[in-house]
Design an enzyme around this catalytic site. Structure first.
Site, PDB file in Angstrom:
ATOM      1  N   ASN A  93       0.708  -1.120   0.126  1.00 57.45           N
ATOM      2  CA  ASN A  93      -0.064  -0.136  -0.187  1.00 57.45           C
ATOM      3  C   ASN A  93       0.422   1.397   0.413  1.00 57.45           C
ATOM      4  O   ASN A  93       1.481   1.202   1.027  1.00 57.45           O
ATOM      5  CB  ASN A  93      -0.968   0.157   1.474  1.00 57.45           C
ATOM      6  CG  ASN A  93      -1.732  -0.933   0.931  1.00 57.45           C
ATOM      7  OD1 ASN A  93      -2.135  -2.008  -0.038  1.00 57.45           O
ATOM      8  ND2 ASN A  93      -2.081  -1.990   2.149  1.00 57.45           N
ATOM      9  N   HIS A 110       5.450  -0.391  -2.643  1.00 57.30           N
ATOM     10  CA  HIS A 110       5.443   0.269  -3.801  1.00 57.30           C
ATOM     11  C   HIS A 110       5.740   1.687  -3.551  1.00 57.30           C
ATOM     12  O   HIS A 110       4.972   2.872  -4.250  1.00 57.30           O
ATOM     13  CB  HIS A 110       4.174  -0.643  -4.366  1.00 57.30           C
ATOM     14  CG  HIS A 110       3.958  -1.534  -4.268  1.00 57.30           C
ATOM     15  ND1 HIS A 110       2.998  -2.300  -4.671  1.00 57.30           N
ATOM     16  CD2 HIS A 110       5.147  -2.437  -4.969  1.00 57.30           C
ATOM     17  CE1 HIS A 110       3.315  -3.735  -5.180  1.00 57.30           C
ATOM     18  NE2 HIS A 110       4.383  -4.095  -4.776  1.00 57.30           N
ATOM     19  N   CYS A 118      11.171  14.127  -8.977  1.00 55.98           N
ATOM     20  CA  CYS A 118      11.455  15.293  -9.808  1.00 55.98           C
ATOM     21  C   CYS A 118      12.119  14.165 -11.427  1.00 55.98           C
ATOM     22  O   CYS A 118      13.106  13.394 -10.938  1.00 55.98           O
ATOM     23  CB  CYS A 118      12.333  16.219  -9.449  1.00 55.98           C
ATOM     24  SG  CYS A 118      13.050  17.120 -11.247  1.00 55.98           S
ATOM     25  N   CYS A 138       9.349  20.915 -10.432  1.00 56.35           N
ATOM     26  CA  CYS A 138      10.348  20.708  -9.611  1.00 56.35           C
ATOM     27  C   CYS A 138      11.124  22.109  -9.508  1.00 56.35           C
ATOM     28  O   CYS A 138      11.028  23.007 -10.205  1.00 56.35           O
ATOM     29  CB  CYS A 138      10.961  19.918  -9.187  1.00 56.35           C
ATOM     30  SG  CYS A 138      12.777  19.573  -9.053  1.00 56.35           S
ATOM     31  N   THR A 178      -4.008  -9.075   1.114  1.00 58.90           N
ATOM     32  CA  THR A 178      -3.523  -9.370  -0.552  1.00 58.90           C
ATOM     33  C   THR A 178      -4.406 -10.133  -1.443  1.00 58.90           C
ATOM     34  O   THR A 178      -4.315 -11.330  -0.711  1.00 58.90           O
ATOM     35  CB  THR A 178      -2.701  -9.356  -0.808  1.00 58.90           C
ATOM     36  OG1 THR A 178      -2.072  -8.925  -1.599  1.00 58.90           O
ATOM     37  CG2 THR A 178      -1.635  -9.913   0.302  1.00 58.90           C
ATOM     38  N   ALA A 221      -9.981  -7.463   8.144  1.00 52.18           N
ATOM     39  CA  ALA A 221      -8.195  -7.763   9.096  1.00 52.18           C
ATOM     40  C   ALA A 221      -9.156  -6.755  10.411  1.00 52.18           C
ATOM     41  O   ALA A 221      -8.176  -7.283  11.137  1.00 52.18           O
ATOM     42  CB  ALA A 221      -7.325  -6.527   7.953  1.00 52.18           C
TER      43      ALA A 221
END
Ligand code: BV8
Ligand code: ZN
Length: 239
Positions: A93, A110, A118, A138, A178, A221
């Site tokens: 996540n 991830h 940038c 940026c 998952t 969960a």
């Protein structure tokens, strides 16, 4: 008492579902009626950075209104009970809810909605602000991108290696929320099993990792986590 019972976890979008964050599979690989290709690949970003930023800015704004749920809080509590050096959380996540629940050393496989990079000078920075100009720029003038791992992109090496090492050396591997479809994250559960860990799952449905599990809680969960913690505390001395 020095505890050497090691727990490692892989969490996915399902642990954030009760916080109001839509799961990835729940939309059958579509996100807010965009194809994954369009909004979660380098190709999509190159083709239409504005669309990708509209998608991510919407998710950032939504995620900031969400709170950690009992699932996130339970894992943080487990770290307090067993010692944070004995409980490792690797998450797919990008919402930062584990950290907001108080969990430490979370491995973000991830990346994160709360970091940007940038594409010109590669500088990565934390950002909780909302950008009024999209795509954001940026200071060097280069375009910023969300510092998440898109499909077809490599996971952050050091983070994945750390998650791999913890999977190898744990006694118990928890797979929470998952579908176990996205690789190489899902492979961590197989690594744990191959190195002799027990594998337990919390998921209202079967997943691609259910075959590895000695125990499965077919629950949300938030509803199962306290039972699982009790179970861990009752068996930890037997491992
Ligand atoms: C890589 C960040 C190689 C972005 C994400 C063909 C072409 C190209 C690539 C591939 C291909 N085939 C396979 C691949 C590899 C690909 C992949 O795995 N694709 C899948 C779709 C088949 N993987 C990659 O591309 C990875 N990179 O391979 O690079 C490489 C190597 C070297 C050099 C260069 C390149 C990168 C993958 C990372 C993609 N980024 N996220 C963002 O989020 O914006 S993945 C995205 O899916 C999210 O992170 C999400 O977490 C993740 C996985 O989904 P899940 O977390 O499992 O969520 P899902 O909705 O699927 O399931 C939810 C589950 O929760 C369900 O089971 C449900 O029952 C359960 N649930 C629901 N409610 C609850 C619950 N459980 C508990 N409680 C509840 N209340
Ligand atoms: Zn720059």
């Amino acid at each position: 008492m020095k505890n050497n019972f090691k727990v490692a976890c892989l969490t996915g979008a399902g642990i954030s579902a009760e916080s109001g964050i839509a799961t990835f599979r729940g939309m059958g690989g579509m996100w807010e009626n965009h194809s994954i290709e369009e909004v979660a690949t380098p190709y999509g970003y190159k083709k239409n950075p504005l669309l990708v930023w509209q998608f991510y800015e919407a998710r950032r704004r939504q995620a900031l209104t969400c709170k950690p749920n009992k699932g996130h809080l339970g894992l943080a509590r487990l770290q307090n009970i067993l010692g944070e050096e004995n409980v490792t959380i690797a998450t797919q996540n990008v919402d930062g809810l584990h950290q907001r629940a108080g969990a430490k050393n979370v491995l973000e496989l991830h990346g994160s909605l709360w970091r940007v990079r940038c594409i010109k000078c590669e500088k990565e920075s934390e950002s909780f602000e909302f950008f009024d100009e999209l795509p954001p720029k940026c200071n060097c003038g280069g375009m910023l991108r969300p510092a998440v791992v898109w499909f077809g992109e490599e996971l952050p090496q050091a983070i994945f290696q750390e998650a791999y090492n913890k999977a190898e050396s744990c006694n118990l591997y928890l797979v929470i929320g998952t579908s176990g479809v996205v690789e190489p994250a899902a492979s961590l559960a197989r690594v744990a099993a191959n190195y002799g860990a027990a594998v337990w799952e919390i998921n209202p449905e079967q997943s691609a990792l259910t075959y590895l599990c000695q125990k499965s809680w077919r629950k949300k969960a938030g509803d199962a986590i306290e039972e699982v913690i009790e179970e861990i505390l009752s068996v930890q001395n037997k491992f």
